[in-house]
Design a protein around this motif. Sequence first.
Motif, PDB file in Angstrom:
ATOM      1  N   ASN A 751      99.482 -58.438  10.720  1.00 21.25           N
ATOM      2  CA  ASN A 751     100.935 -58.530  10.543  1.00 21.25           C
ATOM      3  C   ASN A 751     101.407 -59.975  10.537  1.00 21.25           C
ATOM      4  N   TRP A 752     100.620 -60.835   9.914  1.00 27.12           N
ATOM      5  CA  TRP A 752     100.969 -62.241   9.839  1.00 27.12           C
ATOM      6  C   TRP A 752     100.595 -62.789   8.462  1.00 27.12           C
ATOM      7  N   GLU A 753     101.230 -63.870   8.100  1.00 28.89           N
ATOM      8  CA  GLU A 753     100.874 -64.554   6.863  1.00 28.89           C
ATOM      9  C   GLU A 753     101.104 -66.053   7.053  1.00 28.89           C
ATOM     10  N   MET A 754     100.502 -66.833   6.176  1.00 29.99           N
ATOM     11  CA  MET A 754     100.617 -68.288   6.294  1.00 29.99           C
ATOM     12  C   MET A 754     100.931 -68.889   4.935  1.00 29.99           C
ATOM     13  N   ALA A 755     101.877 -69.832   4.957  1.00 32.08           N
ATOM     14  CA  ALA A 755     102.216 -70.605   3.764  1.00 32.08           C
ATOM     15  C   ALA A 755     101.782 -72.040   4.006  1.00 32.08           C
ATOM     16  N   ILE A 756     101.049 -72.602   3.072  1.00 31.84           N
ATOM     17  CA  ILE A 756     100.558 -73.974   3.225  1.00 31.84           C
ATOM     18  C   ILE A 756     101.195 -74.872   2.163  1.00 31.84           C
ATOM     19  N   TYR A 757     101.387 -76.134   2.531  1.00 24.92           N
ATOM     20  CA  TYR A 757     102.081 -77.077   1.668  1.00 24.92           C
ATOM     21  C   TYR A 757     101.207 -78.318   1.517  1.00 24.92           C
ATOM     22  N   PRO A 758     100.459 -78.401   0.402  1.00 20.62           N
ATOM     23  CA  PRO A 758      99.412 -79.423   0.244  1.00 20.62           C
ATOM     24  C   PRO A 758      99.897 -80.864   0.280  1.00 20.62           C
ATOM     25  N   VAL A 759     101.159 -81.142  -0.092  1.00 20.14           N
ATOM     26  CA  VAL A 759     101.603 -82.539  -0.182  1.00 20.14           C
ATOM     27  C   VAL A 759     102.500 -82.954   0.980  1.00 20.14           C
ATOM     28  N   GLU A 760     102.677 -82.076   1.971  1.00 20.95           N
ATOM     29  CA  GLU A 760     103.663 -82.359   3.014  1.00 20.95           C
ATOM     30  C   GLU A 760     103.041 -82.803   4.334  1.00 20.95           C
ATOM     31  N   ASP A 761     103.705 -83.806   4.930  1.00 25.05           N
ATOM     32  CA  ASP A 761     103.392 -84.277   6.278  1.00 25.05           C
ATOM     33  C   ASP A 761     104.214 -83.433   7.265  1.00 25.05           C
ATOM     34  N   HIS A 762     104.411 -83.957   8.482  1.00 23.51           N
ATOM     35  CA  HIS A 762     105.121 -83.178   9.502  1.00 23.51           C
ATOM     36  C   HIS A 762     106.569 -82.913   9.094  1.00 23.51           C
ATOM     37  N   GLY A 763     107.233 -83.952   8.620  1.00 23.25           N
ATOM     38  CA  GLY A 763     108.574 -83.774   8.105  1.00 23.25           C
ATOM     39  C   GLY A 763     108.523 -83.605   6.601  1.00 23.25           C
ATOM     40  N   PHE A 764     108.908 -82.433   6.108  1.00 25.79           N
ATOM     41  CA  PHE A 764     108.836 -82.178   4.671  1.00 25.79           C
ATOM     42  C   PHE A 764     109.742 -83.150   3.914  1.00 25.79           C
ATOM     43  N   VAL A 765     109.339 -83.468   2.689  1.00 25.01           N
ATOM     44  CA  VAL A 765     110.082 -84.390   1.840  1.00 25.01           C
ATOM     45  C   VAL A 765     110.570 -83.703   0.567  1.00 25.01           C
ATOM     46  N   GLU A 766     109.701 -82.948  -0.069  1.00 24.50           N
ATOM     47  CA  GLU A 766     110.017 -82.390  -1.384  1.00 24.50           C
ATOM     48  C   GLU A 766     110.986 -81.212  -1.287  1.00 24.50           C
ATOM     49  N   PRO A 767     112.081 -81.238  -2.062  1.00 24.17           N
ATOM     50  CA  PRO A 767     112.994 -80.089  -2.078  1.00 24.17           C
ATOM     51  C   PRO A 767     112.291 -78.777  -2.430  1.00 24.17           C
ATOM     52  N   SER A 768     111.270 -78.834  -3.286  1.00 26.84           N
ATOM     53  CA  SER A 768     110.563 -77.611  -3.660  1.00 26.84           C
ATOM     54  C   SER A 768     109.841 -77.007  -2.453  1.00 26.84           C
ATOM     55  N   SER A 769     109.338 -77.864  -1.562  1.00 22.85           N
ATOM     56  CA  SER A 769     108.667 -77.358  -0.361  1.00 22.85           C
ATOM     57  C   SER A 769     109.677 -76.745   0.597  1.00 22.85           C
ATOM     58  N   TRP A 770     110.786 -77.456   0.826  1.00 16.89           N
ATOM     59  CA  TRP A 770     111.832 -76.895   1.682  1.00 16.89           C
ATOM     60  C   TRP A 770     112.308 -75.540   1.149  1.00 16.89           C
ATOM     61  N   THR A 771     112.520 -75.480  -0.158  1.00 14.42           N
ATOM     62  CA  THR A 771     113.018 -74.242  -0.762  1.00 14.42           C
ATOM     63  C   THR A 771     112.022 -73.100  -0.586  1.00 14.42           C
ATOM     64  N   ASP A 772     110.765 -73.356  -0.883  1.00 17.77           N
ATOM     65  CA  ASP A 772     109.748 -72.306  -0.748  1.00 17.77           C
ATOM     66  C   ASP A 772     109.658 -71.826   0.695  1.00 17.77           C
ATOM     67  N   GLU A 773     109.646 -72.774   1.638  1.00 18.82           N
ATOM     68  CA  GLU A 773     109.506 -72.411   3.049  1.00 18.82           C
ATOM     69  C   GLU A 773     110.668 -71.530   3.504  1.00 18.82           C
ATOM     70  N   TYR A 774     111.887 -71.931   3.179  1.00 17.01           N
ATOM     71  CA  TYR A 774     113.039 -71.189   3.693  1.00 17.01           C
ATOM     72  C   TYR A 774     113.307 -69.894   2.928  1.00 17.01           C
ATOM     73  N   LYS A 775     112.870 -69.811   1.705  1.00 17.74           N
ATOM     74  CA  LYS A 775     112.921 -68.516   1.015  1.00 17.74           C
ATOM     75  C   LYS A 775     112.003 -67.519   1.721  1.00 17.74           C
ATOM     76  N   ARG A 776     110.850 -67.990   2.168  1.00 20.85           N
ATOM     77  CA  ARG A 776     109.921 -67.111   2.889  1.00 20.85           C
ATOM     78  C   ARG A 776     110.501 -66.693   4.243  1.00 20.85           C
ATOM     79  N   ILE A 777     111.178 -67.642   4.921  1.00 15.97           N
ATOM     80  CA  ILE A 777     111.792 -67.312   6.207  1.00 15.97           C
ATOM     81  C   ILE A 777     112.877 -66.260   6.015  1.00 15.97           C
ATOM     82  N   LEU A 778     113.736 -66.470   5.017  1.00 19.93           N
ATOM     83  CA  LEU A 778     114.810 -65.504   4.755  1.00 19.93           C
ATOM     84  C   LEU A 778     114.245 -64.143   4.376  1.00 19.93           C
ATOM     85  N   LYS A 779     113.212 -64.141   3.558  1.00 22.30           N
ATOM     86  CA  LYS A 779     112.586 -62.876   3.165  1.00 22.30           C
ATOM     87  C   LYS A 779     112.011 -62.155   4.375  1.00 22.30           C
ATOM     88  N   LEU A 780     111.390 -62.911   5.284  1.00 22.16           N
ATOM     89  CA  LEU A 780     110.839 -62.310   6.497  1.00 22.16           C
ATOM     90  C   LEU A 780     111.929 -61.618   7.301  1.00 22.16           C
TER      91      LEU A 780
END
Length: 788
Positions: A751-780
């Motif tokens: 009952n778990w899943e993981m999303a990985i972000y190949p170009v991101e450090d601890h603080g995300f930079v790319e808007p595409s990464s932020w968008t993907d991450e928070y779309k997954r959070i909202l979907k959850l």
Amino acid sequence: MKQKTLLLILLLASFREIQAQSPLSVEYIMRDPMWMGVFPSQTQWSQDSKTIYFQYNQDRDPADSLYKIILGSSEILKVSWPEEKQLRRAEADFNSEKTLRVFLNQQKILLENLRTGKITELLDWHQRISNPSFLADPKLISFISDNNIFILDTESGAVKRVTAISTGNAPKNPEKSTEKDAGFLKEENLHLLQVVREREDAASQRKAYRESIAEPKNKDFVYYTEGKNPVNLQLSPDGHYATFSFYKTSPNKNTKVPDYVAASGYTEDLNARPKVGTEPTTSEIGIYDLQRDTVYFISTENIPGLKDLPDYTKDYPEKNWEEVNRKLALFGPVFSPDGSKAIIQARSFDNKDRWILQVDLATGNLKNLDRQRDEAWIAGPGIGWTFSGGTLGWLPDNQHIYFQSEESGYSHLYLLDVNTGDKKALTSGDFEVFDPFISKDQKHWYLTTSEVDPGERHFYRMPLMGGKMEKLTSMPGNNQVELSPDEKHLAILHSYSNKPTELYLQANKAGAEAKQLTSGQSEEFKAYSWRDPEIVRFKAEDGAMVPARIYAPSPEKKNGAAIIFVHGAGYLQNVHKWWSTYFREYMFHNLLTDLGYTVLDIDYRASAGYGRDWRTGIYRHMGGKDLSDQVDGAKYLVNTHGIDAGRIGIYGGSYGGFITLMALFTQPDVFKSGAALRSVTDWAHYNHGYTSNILNTPEEDPIAYRRSSPIYFAEGLKGNLLMAHGMVDVNVHFQDVVRLSQRLIELEKDNWEMAIYPVEDHGFVEPSSWTDEYKRILKLFNSTLLNK
């Protein structure tokens, strides 16, 4: 009848779905932040107090640039590169009256008259120089060159070298010169060849000049450092003593973080930090007595309590704990204005003690002036870190020192008479003091405090020896003040909960009106009515009142589900009345509230802004009170806001991700779903400076690590878990979630899943990464909390 009831339920559900809409979307709010507008930062004044400079981006350049506003004008002007370059003052120092400023321009020492603006070149040196400083005699300026101290007389222009330090080894058996006289050949050569003769004469003159300024008064004394590099070299204001530090680093093993998407096309390793349990960098402070031509070192052997054992050792009676002198980090010396006295700060490397000590400059012996001990760890505003002194200095009377301490439970400003030992608290109460400094006339303090409310910051003036604080700012929220050099005006970076930072100008007096100078919000940003979340307090299981911000939906949209947000860092404040550094999360919470969720943002135990006991409430047990505060927050939502106890989610990043994991693993009946972002999963794999303060070290306190690390509790997962992590995170390494993933696989959790972000450090930079991450959070949350 049953058919009518079913139809009614469907109609109500459909009506709620129609109502629960938002003009916001994840894609909309997670764009490049430039869509929100442009906001000022890093204010500074011109020395004539007529111009405010600040970082801004009015022209929408790729990065912020320097802008200015001239007092009396409302026009925002971009500063040209030549003007910006002209403003720079490298390694500047001021005289005591703040009328003169000395600074460097490459190898030149320049003197600026701050009343007239005139700049005079004092010296064009033949090699690199640093740290120009006024001495007690205002016509004398010291500077550093080639690991030695020189004094420049600004009236005569004479330069004198006052130290003789060599980084080489002392000669064991000096040998006599074997050079033979050049004799006939040299004399004839110089007589015949004019150019060679002129070059020889010029070389002799240069050598004679350098020797005249480079030789200390005692040519027979040289201090050899045997290869050590002296740093923090400084001269006492009276010119009698020089001090320096030696640092010794330990060969700790660093970690590697693989970068799978490096530009080269190859997997490349990024060098990263060591893990907790490293050997510390040690230091020692040397004193160079210029009158006796001798060097000796400050002795720390007799510091009181240096062998004291921490209380946690009682949990390990089977271990033999030796009482030995703890290793120290030393800061200073800090000299009195006349140079006759000096103090240092010593911190134990277990960070349970901080001493402020007076130095006997003639012997290097120490006298304890103040000891602050905390069985958890020493920290707080103005306290400093390791080799940093924080708020620490002398009053103009050469008799009193000032410093900040959490002795009362909150960080306050203190004075101490070094002659009598008498200590006086200048501020007191259940609030904290930030960035105090002395006025130009040396009669007052200026300081920022949270006296009005933990969630506000205001600027005050107070008599030098203590007394009533006069509140100078009045706008609710955060007032970050830069005082003009003539102390007539305040440049204020102000923000509020739902209003990003803008620049204001105010006269330096209580009750004066603050005039807004910038207005950077875009029309697009202003089009939405951003919420001003209510600050509430709820009772924790131990009786503590826990602060939180609540985002409450309108009754017609309320869906009965709630989400708790856990801020990162641990020691950070997010329940306040100013614009949050978590602005993306703030906008996401507005979106969630539009959709009918109730959102609670808690300043749990460990958070900044509430004093020592709140900060240290997690000592030796992360996932203890910091987690129980989330659980009590969930109970508050159920009891006070009518939330369905079976539909509560939790999410956060970094420390917030760690708490999310602990919540789902150890409180599965409270939290149905959670999103853990860039999470620490095993504290034994995090860095030393942060982790050892709270949990000591895994070798010495394994109990603390095992009860604080989510990986040991993964079998408790029942709800729905999303993990998200950047693969080039050099702070919390991707390895953390890899190890936890393997643990979940072995436990047969599905009952778990993981999303990985190949170009991101601890603080995300790319808007595409932020968008993907928070779309997954909202979907959850939508898929697990909206259906019972």
